[in-house]
Write an enzyme that holds these catalytic residues in place. Structure first.
Site, PDB file in Angstrom:
ATOM      1  N   GLY A 134     -10.410  -3.751   1.391  1.00  0.00           N
ATOM      2  CA  GLY A 134      -9.703  -3.496   2.644  1.00  0.00           C
ATOM      3  C   GLY A 134     -10.074  -2.153   3.251  1.00  0.00           C
ATOM      4  O   GLY A 134     -11.115  -1.570   2.943  1.00  0.00           O
ATOM      5  N   THR A 168       0.824  -1.224   0.000  1.00  0.00           N
ATOM      6  CA  THR A 168       0.000   0.000   0.000  1.00  0.00           C
ATOM      7  C   THR A 168       0.851   1.264   0.000  1.00  0.00           C
ATOM      8  O   THR A 168       1.942   1.284   0.564  1.00  0.00           O
ATOM      9  CB  THR A 168      -0.950   0.024   1.211  1.00  0.00           C
ATOM     10  OG1 THR A 168      -1.889  -1.016   1.080  1.00  0.00           O
ATOM     11  CG2 THR A 168      -1.693   1.326   1.353  1.00  0.00           C
TER      12      THR A 168
HETATM   13  N1  ASP Z   1      -4.294  -2.060   4.248  1.00  0.00           N
HETATM   14  C1  ASP Z   1      -4.188  -2.744   2.994  1.00  0.00           C
HETATM   15  C2  ASP Z   1      -5.329  -3.708   2.842  1.00  0.00           C
HETATM   16  O1  ASP Z   1      -5.671  -4.372   3.794  1.00  0.00           O
HETATM   17  C3  ASP Z   1      -2.947  -3.520   2.830  1.00  0.00           C
HETATM   18  C4  ASP Z   1      -1.688  -2.802   3.164  1.00  0.00           C
HETATM   19  O2  ASP Z   1      -1.677  -1.754   3.771  1.00  0.00           O
HETATM   20  O3  ASP Z   1      -0.669  -3.349   2.805  1.00  0.00           O
HETATM   21  O4  ASP Z   1      -5.817  -3.838   1.741  1.00  0.00           O
END
Ligand code: ASP
Length: 318
Positions: free
Chosen positions: A213, A183
């Site tokens: 997400g 992300t």
């Molecule tokens: N928060 C993101 C999700 O759950 C993933 C991430 O931050 O790497 O889609």
């Protein structure tokens, strides 16, 4: 006129020095610096926080090292489905897209949703149709193909595991809740004292069809309010959703009078930890203060301010 500040992240997780070759580490640091520079240039030339975060996040989305845009991870079906959100702290306007495919810069589409759809969140085919109508840049499947992400997916596609980004090489014995995240995100305070925040992600490798997400959910992964702070999160989204992380930081400032730093520490290092939520966030307030806070081993991050700070970091200490 306030101080201006731009902070960015490229994901949090089990990022240890032993996992990156010197060459790869340099590339990550350069990618972070490029994104900081792209956004900071706008703030420096009297631009807005909103324009600065779009420039910074677009730069990270264009860099295949990060799990967003071009470098998005693969779902269980072997495709890339991306989520993004953006929020303007000056008027609480927000836009988000979920489960979109073939959009070159999902953050640009999220801004378009905010400005021109009359809605806050569009998903899947509806988002795609809106993007086509608005002339938002598309890209073919092979633009999003990266060997590294593909191999990550191949290793677990026949299992029920889904996996966060930034993983160690050895997946054997991997628990369902592997501690790696991807992300990207940016938050900024401009010289007019306005705040903005954005987050963009490919989500988690081997995630279920249709899984969404925290990143595109206003108040969970992304939030901005001039009265308090702008926040962009990264971590295991299911926990960040349940903890309503970004808005919780804002609430602690608004209702309890906590400083930005105090609020971030409580949410990330206490409340999230208690429910098993690993990851972190970046935050700014309207005075240009910033916080880069995480409870994982590392977080790709950077900050540049009108006070002369210009730094990128990966591990706990640097
Ligand atoms: N928060 C993101 C999700 O759950 C993933 C991430 O931050 O790497 O889609």
């Amino acid at each position: 006129m306030s101080n201006f500040t731009l902070a960015i992240h490229g994901g949090a997780g089990t990022i240890l020095k032993s996992m990156l070759t010197p060459d790869l580490e340099l590339k990550y640091r350069q990618g972070l610096q490029d994104a900081l520079d792209a956004g900071y240039k706008i703030l420096e030339q009297d631009g807005t926080a909103m324009d600065a975060i779009v420039a910074a996040v677009s730069s990270l989305e264009d860099n295949e090292l990060f799990n967003a845009g071009r470098g998005a991870v693969f779902t269980k079906k072997g495709v890339n489905e991306m989520d993004a959100a953006i929020m303007d702290g000056s008027n609480l306007a927000a836009g988000a897209v979920a489960g979109v495919r073939n959009i070159k810069n999902p953050v640009v589409l999220a801004r378009e949703v905010m400005l021109h759809s009359g809605h806050v969140m569009l998903s899947g085919n509806g988002a795609k149709e809106f993007a086509l109508n608005r002339g938002i840049a598309q890209a073919p499947d092979d633009y999003f193909f990266t060997k590294y992400r593909y191999d990550q997916w191949i290793e677990i596609r026949d299992s029920d595991f889904y996996q966060l980004d930034h993983k160690e090489d050895n997946l054997k014995g991997m628990a369902h809740e592997e501690k790696k995240f991807g992300t990207v995100g940016a938050v900024a305070c401009d010289k007019y004292g306005h705040l903005a925040g954005a987050t963009s992600t490919g989500g988690m490798t081997n995630k279920r069809y249709g899984r969404i997400g925290d990143s595109p959910v206003i108040g969970s992964g992304t939030y901005a309010n001039d009265a308090t702070c702008a926040i962009s999160c990264t971590g295991h989204g299911e926990y960040f959703l349940r903890a309503v992380v970004a808005y919780d930081v804002s609430c602690l400032m608004e209702y309890k009078g906590l400083s930005l730093h105090e609020a971030c520490e409580i949410v990330v290092k206490d409340k999230l930890v208690k429910i098993g939520g690993e990851g972190g966030l970046i935050a700014v307030d309207a005075k240009g203060n910033y916080d880069l806070c995480f409870n994982s081993e590392g977080m790709y991050r950077g900050v540049r301010t009108s006070q002369g700070i210009n730094t990128v970091a990966i591990y706990k200490d640097h």
